[in-house]
Design an enzyme around this catalytic site. Structure first.
Site, short mmCIF file in Angstrom:
data_model
loop_
_atom_site.label_atom_id
_atom_site.label_comp_id
_atom_site.label_asym_id
_atom_site.label_seq_id
_atom_site.Cartn_x
_atom_site.Cartn_y
_atom_site.Cartn_z
N CYS A 175 0.86 -1.18 0.00
CA CYS A 175 0.00 0.00 0.00
C CYS A 175 0.89 1.23 0.00
O CYS A 175 2.11 1.13 0.10
CB CYS A 175 -0.91 0.02 1.23
SG CYS A 175 -2.03 -1.38 1.32
N LEU A 214 -3.85 -1.44 -1.85
CA LEU A 214 -3.81 -2.66 -2.66
C LEU A 214 -4.45 -3.73 -1.79
O LEU A 214 -3.90 -4.12 -0.75
CB LEU A 214 -2.38 -3.05 -3.02
CG LEU A 214 -2.21 -4.33 -3.84
CD1 LEU A 214 -2.89 -4.21 -5.20
CD2 LEU A 214 -0.73 -4.67 -4.02
N ASN A 247 1.72 0.02 6.07
CA ASN A 247 1.97 -0.71 4.83
C ASN A 247 2.76 -1.94 5.20
O ASN A 247 3.83 -1.84 5.78
CB ASN A 247 2.77 0.18 3.86
CG ASN A 247 3.28 -0.60 2.65
OD1 ASN A 247 2.67 -1.57 2.22
ND2 ASN A 247 4.42 -0.18 2.12
N GLY A 248 2.22 -3.11 4.90
CA GLY A 248 2.96 -4.33 5.22
C GLY A 248 2.06 -5.49 5.51
O GLY A 248 0.85 -5.46 5.26
N THR A 290 24.61 -0.38 -9.72
CA THR A 290 24.17 -1.78 -9.77
C THR A 290 22.67 -1.91 -9.51
O THR A 290 22.01 -2.79 -10.06
CB THR A 290 24.99 -2.65 -8.78
OG1 THR A 290 24.77 -4.02 -9.08
CG2 THR A 290 24.65 -2.37 -7.35
N ARG A 343 20.90 -1.00 -12.85
CA ARG A 343 21.06 -2.10 -13.81
C ARG A 343 20.09 -3.25 -13.51
O ARG A 343 19.41 -3.76 -14.40
CB ARG A 343 22.49 -2.65 -13.76
CG ARG A 343 23.55 -1.77 -14.35
CD ARG A 343 24.90 -2.44 -14.13
NE ARG A 343 26.01 -1.62 -14.58
CZ ARG A 343 27.29 -1.92 -14.37
NH1 ARG A 343 27.59 -3.03 -13.71
NH2 ARG A 343 28.25 -1.13 -14.80
#
Length: 562
Positions: free
Chosen positions: A2, A50, A75-76, A338, A341
Site C-alpha cells: 500500500c 492494494l 503498509n505491510g 548496480t 542495472r
C-alpha cells in the site's frame, strides 16, 4: 503493498498538499482515502490501498470502536497476528492483520508493539488521547518509509520520497527528506497546534538478535541446539519452510519471480510445495525475464518444468531496456549503478505481470546473497570473521539497495512483494551460526545453504549448485552483458569533458564513470539536491574492482557454456 502518507502541522491548505499524496497512487490501485484528524485541522492521513486481505474492512486509517483515540496507517503484512490474538486474547473487529498494532500498543506501549510484530511493515500510529505520534519500520526496511521534519515541527511521512519533495511549507529553506531507519521506532509529541517534537528514536531490533515474537511462535518450537552439521542443515530447512509458509497469507493470487538462480528457485519450489499442501486451487505462476540466449531464461525453464509451475517468459531487447531507464530511476529514487542495472529487468517483468496476469502477491529471493554470503567477492574475504562482519553490513544497508529495488520495481505496478529469506527467525538463526560454517567452501558460494537442501529433491542438482549469476548479468548472454550494452549506449550520451568535471557538478558521491554520470543526471532531474538519499555506491570488497558487475570479477563462473 500500500501507500501511506500523513501530515502533521501543515501551514498550507491540505487540499493543495494532498496532491503530493497522489505521487504514490501506483502503490495502491484499488482504493484511496484522504482523512483529516478530528480536532486537528492541519493534520491528515492519505492511503492508497492494494487489497490483499479483508477486502471489505481493510481501508485506512484503521480505527476501531474500542480505541477511538487511535489512528493507524500502515503498509505491510503482520504474519503472527492470529498467534498474538490467541496469546493475549485480543478481540479483533476486522480481518486486517495490521489491527493487531492497535491492540499491542494499548496493551504494552510502542516498544513492545514494534518488537512483537513478525512481518514487514512501515506504520504511522497516532494517539490523540496522549498526544503522541509513532513511526516504525521493520528490521530490514522491506517496506519503505520516508519523513520530513522541519525545525518548527511540521512532519510529513510517506512510503516514497516522491510524496514529500513537493510539499509546501512556510520555511524558506527546502525541508530535508530522509529515509526512516529500518529496525527503529520514533516517538513524537503532538502539540495542540498540530506540530510535533521528536522525543526519541529507538532501535528495537538488530538482525543478529532473535526477535521477541519468537517466544510466542508455535509453528517452530524447540529447535534442536548445537552446531553439528546435520542439526544445522535440518534447522535451516525447517525455518526456511516456515518463512515461506507464513507468507501464504493472501486473498489474491500468488506468483513468484524465477531467475533460475539458487535463491528464487528455492523460493519457487518451496512455495509450490506448500501451496499444494494448503490445497490452494490454482497453479503457481512463475516469471522469468531476459534477452535472447539469457542463461537465466534457460535455467528458469528447467526449474519451472521440474516443479510444475505455470511458467511465463518476458523477452526484452536492448532498446526496450534503455528506454525504461528514466522511469526506472524515477521509481527507484536512487542513482546507484548496480541497483539501476538490476532494476530494469525487474521493472519490466513486474509491468508484464500486472498487465497480462492476475497474480498480485509476488514472492522473490531477495536478501539471500547478503545473509548467506552469496556475492562472488566473499571468496576473497581475508577471514571468516570479516566475511561475517560484511554480511551483517550488507543486511543493514539492504534498504538502500536490493530491498529498495525489489519494493519500487514491483510497487510501481501495484504488486506486493514477499521475501522469505529476510524472515526474522530465519535470518537470526543463520547469523548465529559459527563464522566458519557460513563462508564459501570448495570454491562455491552459499555452500551451507545449498548443502542443506541437497537431499530434499526440491530442485535439480544442476540448479541447486548453479554458480552465482547476478540478476542484471543473467538477463543477457555471455557474449554481450547487460552492463556492456548500457555502457555502449551511455558512451554516446556523456562526453569525456562532462565526466572530468563531474566532481564540480556533483560534489556529493561524484560519479566516476559515464554510466554513473548518466544515471545521476536523470536522478537530479527528478530529485534535485537529494543525492544524500544514497550514502555510497554498492561495490564489491577486498578486490580491485572498478565495476560492480559479477562478470568483471576473476572468480566469475557460468553454468552456461559460451
Amino acid at each position: 503493498m500500500c501507500g501511506i502518507w500523513a501530515l502533521f502541522g501543515s501551514d498550507e491548505c491540505l487540499s493543495v498538499q494532498c496532491l503530493s499524496a497522489m505521487k504514490i497512487a501506483h502503490r495502491g490501485p484499488d482504493a484511496f482515502r484522504f482523512e483529516n484528524v478530528n480536532g486537528f485541522t492541519n493534520c491528515c492521513f492519505g492511503f492508497h490501498r492494494l487489497a490483499i486481505v479483508d477486502q471489505l474492512y481493510g481501508m485506512q486509517p484503521i480505527r476501531v470502536k474500542k480505541f477511538p483515540y487511535l489512528w493507524l496507517c500502515y503498509n505491510g503484512e503482520i504474519y503472527n497476528f492470529r498467534q498474538l490474538q490467541k496469546q493475549f486474547g485480543f478481540e479483533y473487529q476486522t480481518l486486517v492483520d495490521g489491527e493487531v498494532i492497535l491492540h499491542l500498543y494499548n496493551r504494552g506501549g510502542i516498544e513492545q508493539t514494534a518488537s512483537l510484530l513478525d512481518g514487514v511493515f512501515a506504520f504511522i500510529l497516532l494517539d490523540t488521547a496522549n498526544r503522541k505520534v509513532f513511526l516504525g519500520r521493520d528490521t530490514y526496511g522491506v517496506r519503505p518509509l520516508f519523513k520530513v521534519l522541519t525545525e518548527d515541527g511540521f512532519l510529513g511521512v510517506c512510503s516514497e520520497a516522491k510524496g514529500l519533495v513537493n510539499l509546501k511549507h512556510s520555511l524558506s529553506t527546502c525541508p530535508k527528506v530522509e529515509p526512516f531507519l529500518p529496525g527503529h521506532y520514533e516517538v513524537l509529541d503532538l502539540k495542540p497546534s498540530g506540530k510535533v517534537a521528536s522525543v526519541e528514536l529507538v532501535k528495537f531490533h538488530s538482525c543478529k538478535d532473535e526477535p521477541l515474537h519468537a517466544a510466542y511462535d508455535k509453528s517452530v518450537e524447540n529447535l534442536p541446539a548445537g552446531f553439528d552439521l546435520e542439526t544445522v542443515k535440518s534447522n535451516i530447512r525447517l525455518l526456511f519452510e516456515n518463512a515461506v509458509k507464513k507468507r501464504l497469507m493472501s486473498h489474491r493470487r500468488i506468483g513468484c519471480l524465477l531467475s533460475g538462480g539458487l535463491d528464487s528457485s528455492l523460493v519457487a519450489a518451496m512455495l509450490l510445495k506448500l501451496m499444494k499442501e494448503a490445497s490452494i486451487n490454482y497453479r503457481l505462476q512463475t516469471f522469468a525475464i531476459g534477452m535472447e540466449d539469457s542463461p537465466d531464461l534457460l535455467a528458469a525453464r528447467k526449474v519451472a518444468a521440474y516443479i510444475g509451475s505455470e511458467h511465463h517468459e518476458v523477452i526484452f531487447n536492448s532498446e526496450e531496456g534503455i528506454q525504461a531507464l528514466e522511469e526506472v530511476i524515477f521509481s527507484l529514487e536512487t542513482y546507484d549503478i548496480t541497483t539501476v542495472r538490476a532494476s530494469v529487468g525487474m521493472y519490466l517483468v513486474s509491468k508484464h505481470i500486472r498487465k497480462k496476469t492476475d497474480s498480485v502477491v509476488i514472492f522473490s529471493g531477495e536478501g539471500s546473497d547478503e545473509l548467506t554470503q552469496g556475492y562472488i567477492y566473499f571468496h576473497k574475504a581475508p577471514s571468516p570473521e570479516e566475511a561475517v562482519e560484511d554480511s551483517e553490513r550488507l543486511l543493514r544497508e539492504l534498504y538502500m539497495f536490493d530491498v529498495l529495488r525489489a519494493d519500487r520495481t514491483t510497487a510501481a505496478h501495484g504488486l506486493e512483494l514477499r521475501v522469505p529469506f529476510l524472515d526474522h527467525r530465519f535470518t537470526s538463526y543463520y547469523l548465529s551460526l559459527p563464522a566458519e560454517l557460513r563462508i564459501p567452501k570448495n570454491g562455491i558460494e552459499k555452500y551451507l545453504l545449498r548443502e542443506s537442501f541437497q537431499d530434499s529433491n526440491l530442485l535439480p542438482k544442476e540448479i541447486l549448485w548453479r554458480p552465482k549469476e547476478a540478476f542484471s548479468d543473467g538477463l543477457t548472454s555471455l557474449k554481450k552483458s547487460w552492463f556492456s550494452i548500457l555502457q555502449d549506449h551511455v558512451d554516446l550520451q556523456v562526453d569525456d569533458l562532462l565526466l572530468e568535471k563531474a566532481a564540480e557538478k556533483f560534489p556529493f558521491n561524484p560519479p566516476k564513470t559515464k554510466e554513473g554520470y548518466y544515471y545521476r543526471q536523470i536522478f537530479e532531474k527528478h530529485y534535485p539536491g537529494r543525492a544524500d538519499w544514497l550514502s555510497h555506491y554498492w561495490m564489491p570488497r577486498w578486490i580491485e574492482a572498478t565495476d560492480p558487475s559479477a562478470r568483471t570479477l576473476k572468480h566469475y563462473k557460468s553454468a552456461t557454456k559460451e
